[in-house]
Design an enzyme around this catalytic site. Structure first.
Site: not given
Ligand code: DON
Length: 305
Positions: A61, A64, A189, A241, A259
């Protein structure tokens, strides 16, 4: 400074094992929970680091804010504001609980998945491939690292398991917010989340945001100061978040987590910070990473509040 980083890393090390590796994307569960690194890029040009600062991990993320920057640069702030909101959702990053049949644009935040997917459709390019290539080139440029690439195994894992993201993208399409081919936008994405970086790369990107959009060595304008302010404000209010309020109190800096275990933090006019520790808290933020930033902020008086 290096001694300080070493000491804080050791003090926070016990937190690495309290976190949990992301396993909803199977490839991410292969990370080593003991990895822990930090990198600082100061406004006077000095760089400091400790631990596993050169370990590669996927940006997730943390892409973003870069997606948002590109959306702002390829369009205009006014155009982007017409299609996304800027208020914190207070919900998990992949929340899908929209009760109305049509989604309200003001409720789409660019720091959660639905907003990021929408940003992918705002990047310009003749083909979908060109749109992603421009994003990758922009990431390399901000990080000052032409070697940055995509982790193909993570990308395939994201693509195979990303059904919630698929649902979010179809929701956008059914509400008339995106016009593009849904699978192609999702592909941008998934690839974007799978871009592979190090703490140093994140610190360098954070530095440009701290430096009003100007690059480290050449002072080249990579994006405008107005866009830097826009993105830093969103990072300060929504970058972690549904843990953003707590993080603002504890650390007090614009920051973005992923993540994969990375955190990029921005100390406006002072420094960019990159941290890696893949054990996550319940909200998907690096647990030891937040601990480290809290200590760093307290020791160096970094909080903006
Ligand atoms: O969309 C997703 O599930 C992941 N590829 C990215 C999300 C993410 O990093 C959320 N973070 N803390």
């Amino acid at each position: 400074m290096e001694e300080l980083l070493e000491r804080l890393l050791e003090e926070c090390r016990s937190y690495t094992r309290l976190g949990k590796l992301a396993d909803y994307i199977p490839e991410l569960s292969k990370a080593d929970i003991n990895d822990f690194g930090v990198y600082l890029v100061n406004s006077d040009g000095k760089e400091f680091y400790a631990g596993d600062f050169d370990k590669k991990f996927t940006i997730q993320s943390i892409i973003k804010p870069l997606l948002l920057l590109m959306a702002l640069m390829d369009n205009t702030t006014e155009y982007v504001r017409q299609y996304i909101g800027v208020e914190a959702t207070g919900k998990p990053f992949n929340a899908i609980d929209y009760s109305e049949q049509l989604i309200l644009k003001e409720h789409i935040n660019p720091m959660v998945n639905i907003g990021a997917i929408e940003m992918c459709s705002m990047i310009h390019g003749e083909t979908y491939e060109e749109r992603f290539d421009r994003l990758l080139a922009f990431t390399r440029k901000l990080a000052g690292n032409p070697e940055i690439d995509v982790d193909e195994a993570v990308y395939l894992s994201e693509k195979r398991t990303g059904n919630k993201n698929r649902a979010l993208a179809y929701l956008l399409k059914s509400s008339g917010i995106i016009d593009d081919d849904v699978e192609e936008i999702l592909d941008i994405y998934f690839r974007a989340c799978s871009i592979r970086v190090t703490c140093k790369d994140l610190a360098n990107i954070g530095f440009v945001l701290a430096n009003h959009g100007r690059g480290k060595k050449t002072g080249e304008v990579l994006f405008s100061g107005r866009h830097a302010r826009f993105v830093n404000a969103i990072l300060a209010t929504c970058g972690m978040y549904d843990g953003s309020g707590d993080f603002a109190i504890k650390v007090g800096l614009p920051a973005k987590s992923g993540v994969g275990g990375g955190i990029m933090a921005v100390s406006p006019t002072r420094m960019g910070i990159g941290i890696y520790s893949p054990g996550l808290d319940k909200k998907g933020n690096s647990l030891a990473g937040i601990q480290m930033l809290e200590q760093l902020s307290e020791t160096l008086y970094l909080s903006m509040f």
